[in-house]
Design a protein around this motif. Structure first.
Motif, PDB file in Angstrom:
ATOM      1  N   VAL A  69       0.840  -1.207   0.000  1.00 48.12           N
ATOM      2  CA  VAL A  69       0.000   0.000   0.000  1.00 48.12           C
ATOM      3  C   VAL A  69       0.870   1.251   0.000  1.00 48.12           C
ATOM      4  O   VAL A  69       0.606   2.212  -0.743  1.00 48.12           O
ATOM      5  CB  VAL A  69      -0.943  -0.007   1.207  1.00 48.12           C
ATOM      6  N   GLU A  70       1.925   1.244   0.803  1.00 49.37           N
ATOM      7  CA  GLU A  70       2.822   2.403   0.855  1.00 49.37           C
ATOM      8  C   GLU A  70       3.502   2.615  -0.504  1.00 49.37           C
ATOM      9  O   GLU A  70       3.661   3.754  -0.964  1.00 49.37           O
ATOM     10  CB  GLU A  70       3.869   2.200   1.940  1.00 49.37           C
ATOM     11  N   ARG A  71       3.908   1.515  -1.159  1.00 48.95           N
ATOM     12  CA  ARG A  71       4.546   1.641  -2.464  1.00 48.95           C
ATOM     13  C   ARG A  71       3.590   2.221  -3.496  1.00 48.95           C
ATOM     14  O   ARG A  71       3.945   3.133  -4.259  1.00 48.95           O
ATOM     15  CB  ARG A  71       5.038   0.264  -2.933  1.00 48.95           C
ATOM     16  N   LEU A  72       2.336   1.704  -3.514  1.00 44.19           N
ATOM     17  CA  LEU A  72       1.356   2.190  -4.485  1.00 44.19           C
ATOM     18  C   LEU A  72       0.991   3.641  -4.211  1.00 44.19           C
ATOM     19  O   LEU A  72       0.870   4.447  -5.155  1.00 44.19           O
ATOM     20  CB  LEU A  72       0.111   1.313  -4.443  1.00 44.19           C
ATOM     21  N   GLU A  73       0.803   3.999  -2.959  1.00 43.39           N
ATOM     22  CA  GLU A  73       0.470   5.389  -2.632  1.00 43.39           C
ATOM     23  C   GLU A  73       1.587   6.338  -3.027  1.00 43.39           C
ATOM     24  O   GLU A  73       1.337   7.448  -3.524  1.00 43.39           O
ATOM     25  CB  GLU A  73       0.164   5.516  -1.140  1.00 43.39           C
ATOM     26  N   GLY A  74       2.843   5.896  -2.837  1.00 39.95           N
ATOM     27  CA  GLY A  74       3.976   6.735  -3.235  1.00 39.95           C
ATOM     28  C   GLY A  74       4.038   6.911  -4.749  1.00 39.95           C
ATOM     29  O   GLY A  74       4.294   8.018  -5.251  1.00 39.95           O
ATOM     30  N   SER A  75       3.798   5.812  -5.472  1.00 37.65           N
ATOM     31  CA  SER A  75       3.834   5.893  -6.937  1.00 37.65           C
ATOM     32  C   SER A  75       2.697   6.759  -7.460  1.00 37.65           C
ATOM     33  O   SER A  75       2.890   7.568  -8.390  1.00 37.65           O
ATOM     34  CB  SER A  75       3.738   4.483  -7.536  1.00 37.65           C
ATOM     35  N   ILE A  76       1.492   6.622  -6.874  1.00 39.27           N
ATOM     36  CA  ILE A  76       0.355   7.437  -7.311  1.00 39.27           C
ATOM     37  C   ILE A  76       0.626   8.909  -7.068  1.00 39.27           C
ATOM     38  O   ILE A  76       0.341   9.772  -7.930  1.00 39.27           O
ATOM     39  CB  ILE A  76      -0.927   6.977  -6.583  1.00 39.27           C
ATOM     40  N   ALA A  77       1.173   9.219  -5.894  1.00 38.75           N
ATOM     41  CA  ALA A  77       1.489  10.623  -5.590  1.00 38.75           C
ATOM     42  C   ALA A  77       2.522  11.182  -6.576  1.00 38.75           C
ATOM     43  O   ALA A  77       2.427  12.342  -7.008  1.00 38.75           O
ATOM     44  CB  ALA A  77       2.011  10.732  -4.156  1.00 38.75           C
ATOM     45  N   TYR A  78       3.496  10.346  -6.949  1.00 38.34           N
ATOM     46  CA  TYR A  78       4.523  10.791  -7.893  1.00 38.34           C
ATOM     47  C   TYR A  78       3.908  11.099  -9.261  1.00 38.34           C
ATOM     48  O   TYR A  78       4.174  12.148  -9.862  1.00 38.34           O
ATOM     49  CB  TYR A  78       5.593   9.713  -8.022  1.00 38.34           C
TER      50      TYR A  78
END
Length: 537
Positions: free
Chosen positions: A412-421
């Motif tokens: 979840v943290e990885r996906l949220e970081g990628s989405i924010a990027y």
């Protein structure tokens, strides 16, 4: 002058776990600490506080002070307190953490609800090195941490693990020294004619002579009961009849049983000798202790002479019935499941042997003469098995397993970081907003990431219990394990079967009617919960 510690009475100790023990200042501090907790972030570590005390004295730390100190420690560590496991009047030497009433419930059933286990001092938590090693393995398995207020304990570091083992060894040495001193005192007391410690055998009580020494004297009521029972035994009166008369007369308490009366009458301590209990195959017997001269140690005036004691034993032997050898799994199947509909006590198998053969039958414990005995226990068992299989046989066998949410949280943290990027770079001036092609490709990637994030169940990001089906049904499980496996499962989930026995005119055997009683939440109860601490025993 030396300082003497006053132990609280049993009543005072039990009354300690009430709000009246909290002073106004304690309650004010508690509210202040709770307000500080409310300001912590949602993802703050969750702390479980373990409070334990065996005996409260002037030198021990009260449960209230332990809890407040631990709450202040939790505030320093940035942890949110989610519960307090308070186990008072509990010995850490005799009762390990997983067997205590409150802490044991958290360790066995509420593991996903906390991250850190805090205690005031290591000896407040455990006193045996083996118990400490078990708890360390358990914490590593479930990724929990141990933190002590007054010891340098932190399982997240190698030094902390070494320190906790050393401190635990010291605590075990102290407990072993106490145990050795007590055992040595008992061994010494057994060889003395004076009565030093221990509970006197039935028929005697302690008294103080003119020199201030503790001695054993006859208990007048018990003396009369024993001599009356001896006279009745000589006349051939049954032990069951004697128990009934003794209880009705008030010479013995209502809890007297036939086994207890026979054990009292056969106790060689009635000759005034020192004895010790000998357990053999579940039977409690007393044997004489010989002194250095090879003779029994006399500690009191005898209640019976040797002639009286021997004649009593011969009379009891004459009426004694030879019961068949005990079965390894017990004579009674489904003990605790089959109950009498009239007195609601357990049904068990009674075996009678005479010149014509051996006759087993089911009886209860409270009805007169055991109620109307069911002469064919196996027929009752077979009917119960058939009824249970028709109702629960097709239920799937599920085992409760612990699922960790760390991997899902990282995803979840990885996906949220990628989405924010991608969202940032799609804004005007971002690297993906420069051309139509890069913008379209970035938007497709962003949609894919959002879809992956939405596909993750929020529940999987939390540590939790999950039920896993092993592919078998309970019918298959019970066919493999037999009646013993079914009986254990039924007893575990609380299934009962009421037996009603009705007299049939002209027929000795009663009519048997069975009523199966299944809890409403039986499916939840059928889930097998593995015991993490079973291997310790």
């Amino acid at each position: 002058m030396p300082k003497h510690s006053r132990s609280r009475t049993t009543t005072e100790q039990k009354a300690y776990d009430v709000e009246a023990e909290w002073t106004a200042n304690d309650l004010a501090l508690l509210e202040e600490l709770k307000r500080a907790e409310a300001l912590l972030p949602k993802d703050a570590p969750r702390a479980l506080l373990s409070v334990r005390l065996s005996v409260l004295t002037e030198d021990t730390t009260s449960p209230v002070r332990q809890e407040l100190d631990l709450r202040m420690l939790a505030r320093e560590k940035g942890c949110r307190v989610v519960g307090v496991a308070s186990d008072l009047n509990v010995s850490a030497t005799k009762v390990p953490p997983w067997k205590r009433k409150q802490l044991g419930d958290w360790l066995n059933n509420r593991v996903p609800e906390f991250d850190v286990l805090m205690f005031w001092k290591l000896d407040r938590f455990v006193r045996r090195l083996s118990d400490l090693a078990t708890m360390i393995d358990w914490c590593l398995k479930y990724e929990k941490n141990l933190i002590s207020k007054n010891d340098s304990i932190d399982l997240t570091t190698t030094a902390g693990k070494i320190m906790v083992t050393i401190i635990g060894g010291i605590a075990e040495i102290e407990a072993a020294n106490t145990s050795t001193r007590v055992a040595s005192l008992w061994d010494y007391a057994k060889t003395q004619q004076e009565w030093l410690i221990g509970k006197p055998a039935y028929g005697y009580m302690t008294d103080v002579d003119e020199n201030g020494k503790v001695t054993l004297v006859h208990d007048p009521t018990a003396y009369r009961a024993l001599h009356w029972a001896r006279r009745m035994a000589i006349r051939g009166v049954s032990a069951r009849r004697m128990v009934m008369v003794l209880v009705r007369s008030g010479m013995c308490g209502p809890g007297l049983t036939v086994a207890t009366l026979l054990r009292r009458l056969r106790n060689p301590a009635l000759l005034g000798y020192r004895v010790e209990e000998l357990k053999n195959g579940g039977q409690r017997r007393s044997k004489l202790i010989l002194g250095t001269d090879g003779k029994p140690i006399k500690v009191a005036e005898p209640i019976f002479t040797e002639e009286e004691f021997n004649s009593l034993g011969a009379a009891l032997d004459k009426r004694m019935k030879k019961q068949p050898a005990r079965q390894p799994s017990g004579a009674t199947k489904f003990l605790g499941v089959l109950i009498c509909a009239d007195c609601e006590t357990n049904m068990y198998v009674r075996v009678t042997r005479n010149n014509f053969g051996v006759y087993p039958y089911l009886r209860c414990q409270e009805c007169k003469s055991g109620g109307r005995g069911a002469p064919n226990p196996m027929a009752v068992y077979e009917q119960l098995v058939a009824d249970v299989l028709s109702v629960l046989g097709d239920e799937p066998v599920q085992t409760r397993e612990y699922a960790k949410g760390a991997e899902a949280r990282r995803e979840v943290e990885r996906l949220e970081g990628s989405i924010a990027y991608y969202m940032k770079e799609l804004e005007p001036g971002g690297r993906f907003a420069k051309t139509r092609f890069t913008k379209e490709q970035a938007e497709k990637t962003l949609d894919k990431l959002i879809a992956e994030l939405e596909a993750i169940d929020p529940e999987t990001t939390q540590d939790r219990w999950v039920n896993v089906h092993n592919g078998k049904t309970f019918r298959e499980r019970w066919e493999e394990g037999g009646m013993e496996a079914m009986g254990a499962d039924l007893l575990r989930v609380g299934v009962k079967c009421k037996i009603t026995r009705t007299k049939v005119k002209g027929v000795r055997a009663p009519h048997i009617r069975m009523k199966l009683m299944i809890p409403k939440d039986v499916r939840e109860r059928l889930i097998i919960k593995e015991d993490d601490f079973a291997k310790v025993f």
